[in-house]
Design an enzyme around this catalytic site. Structure first.
Site, PDB file in Angstrom:
ATOM      1  N   PRO A 274       0.830  -1.206   0.000  1.00 28.02           N
ATOM      2  CA  PRO A 274       0.000   0.000   0.000  1.00 28.02           C
ATOM      3  C   PRO A 274       0.866   1.259   0.000  1.00 28.02           C
ATOM      4  O   PRO A 274       1.880   1.321   0.688  1.00 28.02           O
ATOM      5  CB  PRO A 274      -0.780  -0.109   1.316  1.00 28.02           C
ATOM      6  CG  PRO A 274       0.142  -0.864   2.227  1.00 28.02           C
ATOM      7  CD  PRO A 274       0.882  -1.844   1.335  1.00 28.02           C
ATOM      8  N   ARG A 276      -0.702   4.914  -1.306  1.00 25.84           N
ATOM      9  CA  ARG A 276      -1.678   5.988  -1.105  1.00 25.84           C
ATOM     10  C   ARG A 276      -2.451   5.842   0.212  1.00 25.84           C
ATOM     11  O   ARG A 276      -2.672   6.805   0.936  1.00 25.84           O
ATOM     12  CB  ARG A 276      -2.658   5.973  -2.282  1.00 25.84           C
ATOM     13  CG  ARG A 276      -3.589   7.150  -2.355  1.00 25.84           C
ATOM     14  CD  ARG A 276      -4.646   6.919  -3.440  1.00 25.84           C
ATOM     15  NE  ARG A 276      -4.078   6.562  -4.730  1.00 25.84           N
ATOM     16  CZ  ARG A 276      -3.670   7.439  -5.653  1.00 25.84           C
ATOM     17  NH1 ARG A 276      -3.819   8.729  -5.440  1.00 25.84           N
ATOM     18  NH2 ARG A 276      -3.161   7.032  -6.796  1.00 25.84           N
ATOM     19  N   TYR A 316      -4.149  13.574 -13.559  1.00 29.11           N
ATOM     20  CA  TYR A 316      -5.147  12.498 -13.453  1.00 29.11           C
ATOM     21  C   TYR A 316      -6.541  13.031 -13.197  1.00 29.11           C
ATOM     22  O   TYR A 316      -7.390  12.276 -12.712  1.00 29.11           O
ATOM     23  CB  TYR A 316      -4.873  11.587 -12.256  1.00 29.11           C
ATOM     24  CG  TYR A 316      -3.495  11.078 -12.038  1.00 29.11           C
ATOM     25  CD1 TYR A 316      -2.815  10.372 -13.026  1.00 29.11           C
ATOM     26  CD2 TYR A 316      -2.880  11.239 -10.798  1.00 29.11           C
ATOM     27  CE1 TYR A 316      -1.558   9.850 -12.777  1.00 29.11           C
ATOM     28  CE2 TYR A 316      -1.618  10.717 -10.553  1.00 29.11           C
ATOM     29  CZ  TYR A 316      -0.970  10.033 -11.549  1.00 29.11           C
ATOM     30  OH  TYR A 316       0.259   9.517 -11.299  1.00 29.11           O
ATOM     31  N   CYS A 344       2.320  29.175 -16.090  1.00 30.54           N
ATOM     32  CA  CYS A 344       1.792  29.647 -17.366  1.00 30.54           C
ATOM     33  C   CYS A 344       1.275  28.502 -18.222  1.00 30.54           C
ATOM     34  O   CYS A 344       1.834  28.183 -19.275  1.00 30.54           O
ATOM     35  CB  CYS A 344       2.873  30.429 -18.095  1.00 30.54           C
ATOM     36  SG  CYS A 344       3.413  31.809 -17.081  1.00 30.54           S
ATOM     37  N   GLU A 345       0.249  27.840 -17.761  1.00 32.78           N
ATOM     38  CA  GLU A 345      -0.447  26.796 -18.507  1.00 32.78           C
ATOM     39  C   GLU A 345      -1.880  26.759 -18.013  1.00 32.78           C
ATOM     40  O   GLU A 345      -2.103  26.817 -16.802  1.00 32.78           O
ATOM     41  CB  GLU A 345       0.154  25.404 -18.213  1.00 32.78           C
ATOM     42  CG  GLU A 345       1.521  25.207 -18.738  1.00 32.78           C
ATOM     43  CD  GLU A 345       1.805  23.754 -19.088  1.00 32.78           C
ATOM     44  OE1 GLU A 345       0.849  22.970 -19.236  1.00 32.78           O
ATOM     45  OE2 GLU A 345       2.985  23.445 -19.208  1.00 32.78           O
ATOM     46  N   TYR A 373       1.701  10.930  -3.672  1.00 32.93           N
ATOM     47  CA  TYR A 373       1.886  11.397  -5.055  1.00 32.93           C
ATOM     48  C   TYR A 373       1.762  12.916  -5.138  1.00 32.93           C
ATOM     49  O   TYR A 373       1.256  13.457  -6.105  1.00 32.93           O
ATOM     50  CB  TYR A 373       0.907  10.682  -6.000  1.00 32.93           C
ATOM     51  CG  TYR A 373       0.992   9.176  -5.859  1.00 32.93           C
ATOM     52  CD1 TYR A 373       2.116   8.498  -6.325  1.00 32.93           C
ATOM     53  CD2 TYR A 373       0.003   8.441  -5.210  1.00 32.93           C
ATOM     54  CE1 TYR A 373       2.241   7.125  -6.159  1.00 32.93           C
ATOM     55  CE2 TYR A 373       0.117   7.063  -5.040  1.00 32.93           C
ATOM     56  CZ  TYR A 373       1.237   6.413  -5.528  1.00 32.93           C
ATOM     57  OH  TYR A 373       1.354   5.056  -5.357  1.00 32.93           O
TER      58      TYR A 373
HETATM   59  C1  LIG Z   1       2.309   2.355  -7.266  1.00 34.35           C
HETATM   60  C2  LIG Z   1       2.443   0.962  -6.826  1.00 34.35           C
HETATM   61  C3  LIG Z   1       1.981   0.573  -5.568  1.00 34.35           C
HETATM   62  C4  LIG Z   1       1.251   1.504  -4.636  1.00 34.35           C
HETATM   63  O1  LIG Z   1      -0.004   1.840  -5.117  1.00 34.35           O
HETATM   64  P1  LIG Z   1      -1.021   2.643  -4.185  1.00 34.35           P
HETATM   65  O2  LIG Z   1      -2.194   2.867  -5.052  1.00 34.35           O
HETATM   66  O3  LIG Z   1      -0.345   3.900  -3.799  1.00 34.35           O
HETATM   67  O4  LIG Z   1      -1.326   1.776  -3.016  1.00 34.35           O
HETATM   68  C5  LIG Z   1       2.196  -0.735  -5.182  1.00 34.35           C
HETATM   69  N1  LIG Z   1       2.835  -1.626  -5.985  1.00 34.35           N
HETATM   70  C6  LIG Z   1       3.294  -1.288  -7.208  1.00 34.35           C
HETATM   71  C7  LIG Z   1       3.982  -2.283  -8.034  1.00 34.35           C
HETATM   72  C8  LIG Z   1       3.111   0.020  -7.666  1.00 34.35           C
HETATM   73  O5  LIG Z   1       3.555   0.347  -8.883  1.00 34.35           O
END
Ligand SMILES: *Cc1c(COP(=O)(O)O)cnc(C)c1O
Length: 422
Positions: A274, A276, A316, A344-345, A373
């Site tokens: 995990p 995020r 995103y 400037c975008e 992120y």
């Molecule tokens: C980005 C990523 C994660 C983490 O994803 P989350 O959505 O932030 O939990 C885990 N494993 C791999 C291989 C990733 O590329």
């Protein structure tokens, strides 16, 4: 749940006034809450209480050493995707035995660094990669512990740019080739097959795609065992979503139940990655209103934070709730505005037609759920120094990455001698 709350009408990070930090550090800045980081890590881990599970924080979501160290002290492992992240994880005190190395483009020297460190597992994503890993490990007289990342061809039902488990995505080995690839890899010198890995995307708000992918993986493990492979590790990736816009994603507990049900009695160690979920809601981005501008058709709130500091909305269509640091009083009328940065975008727009309490130049606002992120994806576009980061713990706070000066920024460039002689 997080630890950013109003007290007497003013936003606090744990026991620290956000406005106080702003006075000391200047805006914009990221602010993280230790209590929130710890809480999320614990809630996630507790979903696997009693199971043989290793929780590897996905370092790419927030790679500040102080953040990783906070999690390391709770027993976290790390999922890294580069030699740089490996170095960070080790420097932050995560033992190599709890580190997995993911990513589609590992270079030989990155593999070498990870082998020498003694990491837990390489999540290999292709046949060319396994051959290079075999060469590197053989040359060093070592054995690389390997899981292949498999592509289960399931739709994660998330934003296209963070969806990774469809056959059309660049990730993992194709489902129909898995058996052959394992068979061939097992014969390579320097390779020890130990697991299966899957990661289908990020910010998932529905358990069905996880459930589908995990059950496919279960079948695969049984098949690979029949084919003679000693599968002891199953890495189920990351991807569980967080509430950005009011949509409430499944709880870690119900996610855990899905994983445990799918993997039940396989007798493997489960690995989770995990990112995020651990850091997202543990961070805010604090910014000052520079101008409020009435355009021909709409009102613009122009902030001192921009897309280079927080790119999720531009990249995103990411949604972030925006709060004023001074709590609006109950009877205040919200006004619609486009919230934008100074870059400037036109893409430098955080929110369109957002209903906000009336704000004026000099007011502070906070972007919620900006811990994942956010800072890691910041750039110096428009020659804006990288945004600093602050960590709060109780009534203490400290800058955990300072804002570079403009001189430091300019010193990164080099002017060739041939331009220098007049
Ligand atoms: C980005 C990523 C994660 C983490 O994803 P989350 O959505 O932030 O939990 C885990 N494993 C791999 C291989 C990733 O590329």
């Amino acid at each position: 749940m997080d630890h950013f709350n109003y007290r007497n009408g003013e936003l606090f990070a744990e026991d620290v006034s956000v406005a106080e930090i702003a006075k000391k550090v200047g805006t914009p800045f990221y602010c993280y809450s230790t209590a929130t980081l710890e809480r999320h890590f614990k809630v996630f881990s507790e979903a696997f209480d009693g199971a043989n599970a290793l929780v590897c924080f996905a370092v790419k979501a927030n790679s500040n050493l102080a953040v990783i160290r906070t999690l390391a002290r709770l027993g976290a492992g790390a999922d890294v995707v580069s030699e740089g992240e490996l170095k960070r994880a080790l420097a932050a005190g995560i033992p190599a035995s709890k580190i997995v190395f993911s990513g589609v483009g590992k270079r030989p020297w990155e593999m070498e660094a990870a082998l020498k460190a003694g990491i837990h597992q390489f999540n290999v994503e292709s046949e060319p990669e396994i051959r290079v890993l075999s060469d590197v490990a053989s040359r060093l007289g070592m054995e690389a512990p390997v899981a292949f990342r498999v592509n289960p061809d399931v739709d994660a039902k998330t934003h296209a740019k963070i969806s990774t488990g469809k056959a059309e995505n660049k990730f993992g080995v194709p489902w129909q080739d898995v058996s052959r690839i394992y068979g061939e890899a097992a014969k390579l010198p320097g390779i020890r097959i130990q697991g299966v890995d899957v990661h289908i995307g990020s910010q998932l708000t529905d358990l069905d795609p996880f459930n589908n992918a995990f059950h496919r993986v279960r079948e695969l493990v049984m098949q690979l065992r029949q084919e003679g492979h000693d599968i002891t590790q199953v890495d189920l990736g990351g991807g569980l979503g967080i509430p950005y816009d009011g949509t409430i994603p499944p709880s870690p507990l119900s996610y855990g139940a899905v994983a445990l049900e799918a993997m039940g009695n396989l007798g493997v160690q489960l690995i989770f990655e995990p990112g995020r979920l651990i850091v997202g809601n543990a961070g805010i981005l604090v910014s000052e209103v520079i101008y409020v501008k009435q355009g021909a058709e709409r009102k613009f709130v122009i902030l001192d934070a921009a897309m280079n500091d927080l790119i999720r909305p531009a990249m995103y269509d990411g949604y972030h709730h925006i709060d004023t640091i001074i709590a609006p009083t109950g009877d205040v009328e919200l006004e619609e505005a486009d919230v934008v940065g100074p870059v400037c975008e036109t893409g430098d727009t955080f929110a369109k037609g957002r209903k906000l309490p009336p704000v004026a130049a000099g007011d502070l606002v906070a972007f919620r759920s900006a811990g994942a992120y956010g800072a890691v994806m910041a750039s110096t576009y428009n020659t804006r120094p990288l945004v600093p980061e602050v960590l709060v713990k109780g009534d203490q706070f400290e800058v955990i990455r300072a804002r570079p000066s403009l001189d430091e920024l300019l010193q990164l460039d080099n002017v060739p001698a041939w331009l220098d002689n007049d």
